[in-house]
Design a protein around this motif. Sequence first.
Motif: not given
Length: 272
Positions: A217-230
Amino acid sequence: MRKLSAIAIATVSLSLTTVSAFADQLADIKQRGALVCGVLGTIEPFSFTNAQTREVQGYDVDFCSAIAKSLGVKLELKLIATAARIPELQQGRVDILAAALGWTPERAEQIGYSDQYFVSLTKVAVKRSEGLKTTADLAGKRVSANKGSTSEMAVKKTVPTATTVTYQDAPAAFLALQQGRVDGLALGEMMLVKLKMQAEATTPIDILEPPVMHEYWGLGMRKGEVGFASHVNGVLQSMEKSGEATRIFDKWLGSGTQYKMRRDFKVEPIKG
């Protein structure tokens, strides 16, 4: 030709505008002062309504809270249906998903995943009286599972000599085990633990090791949101190092709870 070029330019411009709308989600969340986290709200102990306080709480909620706290913003929970998880995220109605979102190649093409924060295990339960000790002992045996489920596929892959017998739902598959029509029942560990507690007085069962499947299981995020994902992954890694991730697990799933589960995973990138 000029008209076509103008249309093409306009199309590209519109696409860039659409992308840029979500290009700096981290800054948008901070400016808004709130993190909108999508949760299911119907799966105890991950996200469910407390009968006394009427507030949504659980394992997933605690992880959302930690991320909101790290950003210095308040947490807003949005209850969503299972089928609506990815659409709600893609359409910008939620910032992040903490909603039993197991990693699959198909989903990974649509959205971004954080590092794993939970690993769901599929295991096989057997009647204690049969004396089976490990998953390998299921060779040549009959194992029940929900029809078309990942549990069915996992048994076929892990114990290829076992015969899978499918049923429409978990209660029917468990009844088959109780009545001796099958030797084992393949199901998610959470459900097996509940069935084990319910049946202890009438049909004692054991849950075999090792698991037949791991679902990450991972937390889902929109693709391309590099700063937020990091940032999200940084928070998760920090929670792992500080012990907070383990404390959340113990709070909702550990030895002091009805589930009495052991944490055999850690926060790390999903190896898809």
